[in-house]
Enzyme design. Structure first.
Site, PDB file in Angstrom:
ATOM      1  N   GLU A 113       0.637  -0.948  -0.043  1.00  0.00           N
ATOM      2  CA  GLU A 113      -0.592  -0.117  -0.056  1.00  0.00           C
ATOM      3  C   GLU A 113       1.417   1.161  -0.191  1.00  0.00           C
ATOM      4  OE1 GLU A 113      -2.302  -0.133   2.990  1.00  0.00           O
ATOM      5  OE2 GLU A 113      -2.286  -1.921   3.495  1.00  0.00           O
ATOM      6  N   LYS A 115       2.742   4.388   1.360  1.00  0.00           N
ATOM      7  CA  LYS A 115       2.850   5.018   2.767  1.00  0.00           C
ATOM      8  C   LYS A 115       2.050   6.566   2.865  1.00  0.00           C
ATOM      9  CE  LYS A 115       6.114   5.310   6.430  1.00  0.00           C
ATOM     10  NZ  LYS A 115       4.994   6.236   7.389  1.00  0.00           N
ATOM     11  N   ASP A 117       1.270  10.572   3.971  1.00  0.00           N
ATOM     12  CA  ASP A 117       2.324  11.335   4.673  1.00  0.00           C
ATOM     13  C   ASP A 117       1.360  11.537   5.419  1.00  0.00           C
ATOM     14  OD1 ASP A 117       4.526  11.787   6.258  1.00  0.00           O
ATOM     15  OD2 ASP A 117       5.159  13.158   4.676  1.00  0.00           O
ATOM     16  N   TYR A 224      -6.159   2.154   6.598  1.00  0.00           N
ATOM     17  CA  TYR A 224      -5.518   1.040   6.824  1.00  0.00           C
ATOM     18  C   TYR A 224      -5.287   0.130   7.528  1.00  0.00           C
ATOM     19  CZ  TYR A 224      -2.451   3.986   9.386  1.00  0.00           C
ATOM     20  OH  TYR A 224      -1.616   4.752  10.521  1.00  0.00           O
ATOM     21  N   LYS A 313      11.099   3.135   3.139  1.00  0.00           N
ATOM     22  CA  LYS A 313      10.591   4.503   2.888  1.00  0.00           C
ATOM     23  C   LYS A 313      11.373   5.095   1.600  1.00  0.00           C
ATOM     24  CE  LYS A 313       9.873   6.836   6.432  1.00  0.00           C
ATOM     25  NZ  LYS A 313       9.937   7.518   7.636  1.00  0.00           N
ATOM     26  N   CYS A 407      30.803  43.777  -6.808  1.00  0.00           N
ATOM     27  CA  CYS A 407      29.605  43.265  -5.789  1.00  0.00           C
ATOM     28  C   CYS A 407      28.813  43.697  -6.302  1.00  0.00           C
ATOM     29  CB  CYS A 407      30.523  43.696  -4.316  1.00  0.00           C
ATOM     30  SG  CYS A 407      28.866  43.664  -3.268  1.00  0.00           S
ATOM     31  N   CYS A 410      28.011  47.013  -3.385  1.00  0.00           N
ATOM     32  CA  CYS A 410      28.290  48.010  -3.666  1.00  0.00           C
ATOM     33  C   CYS A 410      29.584  48.538  -4.920  1.00  0.00           C
ATOM     34  CB  CYS A 410      29.781  48.421  -2.143  1.00  0.00           C
ATOM     35  SG  CYS A 410      31.272  47.080  -2.734  1.00  0.00           S
ATOM     36  N   CYS A 425      33.602  40.400  -0.586  1.00  0.00           N
ATOM     37  CA  CYS A 425      33.323  41.531  -0.254  1.00  0.00           C
ATOM     38  C   CYS A 425      34.405  42.405   0.046  1.00  0.00           C
ATOM     39  CB  CYS A 425      32.069  42.297  -0.960  1.00  0.00           C
ATOM     40  SG  CYS A 425      31.741  43.985  -0.643  1.00  0.00           S
ATOM     41  N   CYS A 430      30.442  48.309   2.245  1.00  0.00           N
ATOM     42  CA  CYS A 430      29.125  47.360   1.657  1.00  0.00           C
ATOM     43  C   CYS A 430      27.865  47.829   2.226  1.00  0.00           C
ATOM     44  CB  CYS A 430      29.516  45.976   1.343  1.00  0.00           C
ATOM     45  SG  CYS A 430      28.663  45.137   0.158  1.00  0.00           S
TER      46      CYS A 430
HETATM   47  S1  IVH Z   1      -0.596   0.424   8.803  1.00  0.00           S
HETATM   48  C1  IVH Z   1       0.169  -2.328  12.552  1.00  0.00           C
HETATM   49  N1  IVH Z   1      -0.062   1.496   6.727  1.00  0.00           N
HETATM   50  O1  IVH Z   1       2.527   5.458   8.964  1.00  0.00           O
HETATM   51  C2  IVH Z   1       0.236  -1.733  11.365  1.00  0.00           C
HETATM   52  N2  IVH Z   1       0.718   2.537   8.518  1.00  0.00           N
HETATM   53  O2  IVH Z   1       4.948   4.928  10.136  1.00  0.00           O
HETATM   54  C3  IVH Z   1      -0.487  -0.053  11.384  1.00  0.00           C
HETATM   55  N3  IVH Z   1       0.991   4.708   7.745  1.00  0.00           N
HETATM   56  O3  IVH Z   1       1.660   5.115  12.694  1.00  0.00           O
HETATM   57  C4  IVH Z   1       0.156   1.128  10.636  1.00  0.00           C
HETATM   58  N4  IVH Z   1       0.615   4.785   5.920  1.00  0.00           N
HETATM   59  O4  IVH Z   1       0.129   6.314  10.842  1.00  0.00           O
HETATM   60  C5  IVH Z   1      -0.218   1.481   8.288  1.00  0.00           C
HETATM   61  N5  IVH Z   1      -0.771   2.471   4.274  1.00  0.00           N
HETATM   62  C6  IVH Z   1      -0.375   3.156   5.975  1.00  0.00           C
HETATM   63  C7  IVH Z   1       0.920   3.345   5.805  1.00  0.00           C
HETATM   64  C8  IVH Z   1       0.297   2.991   7.678  1.00  0.00           C
HETATM   65  C9  IVH Z   1       0.452   5.413   6.598  1.00  0.00           C
HETATM   66  C10 IVH Z   1       1.846   5.478   8.717  1.00  0.00           C
HETATM   67  C11 IVH Z   1       0.460   5.313  10.237  1.00  0.00           C
HETATM   68  C12 IVH Z   1       1.809   4.927  10.640  1.00  0.00           C
HETATM   69  C13 IVH Z   1       3.096   5.464  10.454  1.00  0.00           C
HETATM   70  C14 IVH Z   1       4.629   4.213  10.856  1.00  0.00           C
END
Ligand code: IVH
Length: 670
Positions: A113, A115, A117, A224, A313, A407, A410, A425, A430
């Site tokens: 999935e 991640k 932010d 999620y 990441k 410069c 100046c 300079c 200046c």
């Molecule tokens: S699963 C037990 N799925 O990332 C598993 N987390 O760094 C619980 N996050 O605390 C998390 N997208 O806030 C999961 N597709 C995703 C996510 C996700 C973002 C965040 C979430 C978590 C943090 C961990």
């Protein structure tokens, strides 16, 4: 690393990570970047693995998020909200895959999935109705943000199908990029400061006291994870669980896929990098999870994170934009720094329109030219960086950029000293240098003169009222009162702020001079060692370098600064204006314990452990933590350690009782 150093570093890392957690989760204001945070975590993990005996009971690796803020009431999660382990390299992910395979020893599939932010949030449905929403908090107890979450239009107040009993749904609240951009546009229109990035803005919006404000921020949500559920689930895998949440009317991110093999996961992660630039929201990686609930159970979890999931990441985001111009700024030391003026671009969570190019060599090395399309990177709050040009998009006939000869402020000739990467300079008068020097002097960390910021300083320089910092104390107020925007009240306020600054501490005054390499810690050390500016003025570089905490480069630049004729003139003007030159009183302590080693065991009444050791040190002695043949005295206080006493007796070292400590200090012998 020795075990002693490892212990120190572990304690330091614990402190840094906990502080970062509070700033990020508690105040929605991160003080370090995500990648700096991740590096601290990785270092701590490594040290804990090497020195398991040094792991503290309160290791931040076992904690999630930060304790909650008291502005919202506390709610206990029905099931802990865990965090995720991170992988930064594909090798970390491969190693995790191998652990999973070993742990299961049967066929299994993964689900990947995005991640997201944003901010983790737990929704509690009871008999299909949304009854509570909470932040993650420390993973066990979060903040009740129900009223605010109720304003998020994509979160259903009632599930489409009947689900009897309790159901916790976890997910991420986030802000769409377009919503973020619109919000910042309206901030600009209203003359208000812009928000730094979508993630912190979402977090801040979610924790508003007034739900109407949250509503106006147009937040979104992706579910999620399923948390606690009172009845049996109609599904036995995560992927089917997410489909089910979707059927219940919850928003579930469509960018999810199941994979039968690990290479397919790797492929998906690669493809995600492309996808990242096309999404309407920010992601910082890909989450990989073992799909089957039964297999998740088999793998279990650590105190902080499940073993069946990992977050891969992504490296800091890169974006292309137009390099409109290369300009040069002149700093307070005269350093001429080229910088890129860019077509504004949202990268790494914030809008970038300027980036330093450091020096002439860097520009030449990268060969970036005005008109080029360039690749820009920004990791979290880190300074944005121009990485390289895109050659295919270079306009025809463009020529390499040339560093200006004169410069830009100046017009004097710029100088690049031999063996120096920077160009300067060297005209002390200046205007650009004057501006930055004066601004630095009046800034918060130095003399803290409110009302004498960038624009006022620029105006006063232009009018000829200011040319160096000492002019601040002899401003012609009748002339200033003729300027637009300087009414009685603002003049009175400015006069007061200037007057008050005269009694600032010596260390702040030193900081205000903007001496190369000298920061607040060095300035503090100078002030308390010498006790008066006049003594610093005549000190040699060697005298200064001998002070603890002051290095040779500070010593050289301090003595060079005070050797200059113009410094002398400024100092005399400051002195006659009544600016404080005195530092904390320097008390001469008799060196009664010079060359002696005094070990302290147990508590000496009236002294903390450090105070007792310091009392020895300021009298010229040493106070190590253990007894050896070199020890001259062992001071024994309350609850002393048996081993130190035994060793001292074995070696025939004189033992001093705590009552005689004072006399040892004053006489230098027992
Ligand atoms: S699963 C037990 N799925 O990332 C598993 N987390 O760094 C619980 N996050 O605390 C998390 N997208 O806030 C999961 N597709 C995703 C996510 C996700 C973002 C965040 C979430 C978590 C943090 C961990």
């Amino acid at each position: 690393m020795s075990s002693g150093n490892a212990k120190k570093r572990i304690l330091e890392l614990n402190r840094l990570i906990s502080a970062a957690n509070v700033a990020y989760h508690g105040h929605d204001k991160p003080e370090i970047t995500d990648s700096q945070y991740d590096k601290l975590l990785a270092e701590l993990k490594e040290l804990q693995k090497k020195y398991p005996q040094l792991v503290s009971d309160e290791s931040p690796l076992d904690q999630i998020g930060a304790p909650i803020n008291t502005a919202f009431s506390a709610v206990e999660h029905l099931e802990p909200m865990m965090s995720l382990d991170n992988a930064f390299e594909i090798e970390d992910l491969q190693a995790w895959n191998e652990r999973v395979a070993r742990g299961l020893d049967e066929d299994f599939s993964y689900i990947t999935e995005m991640k997201i932010d944003g901010v983790a949030c737990s929704l509690l449905y009871e008999d299909s109705k949304l009854v509570r929403a909470a932040t993650r908090g420390d993973g066990k107890v979060g903040e009740d943000i129900t009223a605010n979450v109720m304003t998020i239009s994509s979160i259903p107040a009632k599930l489409v199908e009947t689900v009897p009993g309790k159901l916790e749904v976890r997910g991420e609240v986030y802000m769409d990029l377009s919503v973020f951009e619109d919000l910042n546009k309206s901030q600009i229109d209203a003359g208000l400061p812009t928000y730094a990035n979508p993630r912190n803005t979402a977090a801040g919006s979610l924790r508003q006291k007034d739900p109407k404000v949250t509503a106006s921020r147009k937040l979104s949500f992706w579910a999620y994870q399923i948390g606690h559920h009172s009845g049996d689930l109609p599904v036995d895998s995560h992927s089917a669980g997410l489909d089910w949440l979707g059927e219940l009317g919850l928003p579930v991110n469509p960018e999810r896929k199941t994979h039968k093999s690990f290479p397919a996961v790797e492929k998906r992660i690669g493809a995600g990098l492309e996808l990242r630039n096309k999404l309407e929201y920010e992601i910082d990686g890909v989450v990989v999870k073992v799909d089957s609930f039964a297999q998740q159970q088999t793998l279990g979890a650590t105190a902080r994170a499940p073993r069946w999931s990992i977050a891969y990441k992504y490296p800091p985001e890169e974006k292309e934009t137009k390099l409109l111009d290369i300009q040069v700024s002149i700093g307070r030391t005269g350093k001429a720094t080229p910088f890129a003026v860019l077509e504004p671009v949202l990268v790494g969570g914030s809008t970038v329109q300027m980036a330093t190019l450091h020096n002439a060599d860097q520009v030449a090395l990268k060969d970036v030219r005005p008109g080029d399309t360039v690749v820009v990177r920004k990791a979290g709050d880190v300074i944005p960086e121009v990485l390289r040009p895109v050659p295919a998009e270079r306009p025809k006939g463009s020529k390499p950029w040339k560093f200006p000869v004169n410069c830009t402020s100046c017009s004097e000739k710029l100088v690049r000293p031999e063996d120096e990467a920077h160009t300067f300079c060297v005209n002390y008068a200046c205007p650009s240098q004057q501006q930055s020097r004066i601004e630095y002097f009046t800034s918060r960390g130095a003399m803290d003169i409110e009302g004498l910021g960038e624009s006022t300083v620029a105006l006063f320089i232009e009018k000829g009222f200011l040319s160096d910092v000492s002019d601040i104390y002899s401003l012609h107020w009748d002339e200033i009162s003729k300027l637009e925007g300087f009414g009685r009240i603002s003049i009175d306020n400015l006069k007061r702020a200037i007057d008050e600054s005269k009694s600032q501490s010596l260390s702040r005054l030193l900081v205000g001079f903007g001496i190369r390499h000298l920061g607040p810690t060095g300035a503090e050390a100078l002030a308390s060692h010498f006790g008066h500016l006049d003594k610093i003025k005549v000190a040699t570089a060697e005298d200064i370098a001998a002070i603890e905490g002051v290095g040779p480069s500070i010593a050289t630049s301090v003595s060079e600064f005070f050797a200059q004729k113009k410094t002398e003139i400024v100092l005399e003007k400051l002195r006659s204006a009544g600016v404080n030159f005195a530092g904390p009183e320097v008390v001469e302590v008799e060196q009664t314990l010079a060359g002696k080693t005094v070990v302290i065991s147990g508590a000496v009444p009236g002294y903390s452990r450090t105070e007792a050791a310091n009392a020895v040190k300021i009298r010229g002695g040493k106070s190590p933590g253990s007894v050896s043949a070199k020890t001259d005295y062992l001071v024994v206080g309350d609850n002393p350690g048996a081993s130190k006493l035994n060793k001292a007796q074995e070696l025939g070292i004189p033992v001093v009782v705590a009552d005689d400590f004072e006399s040892l200090l004053s006489k230098g012998e027992a």
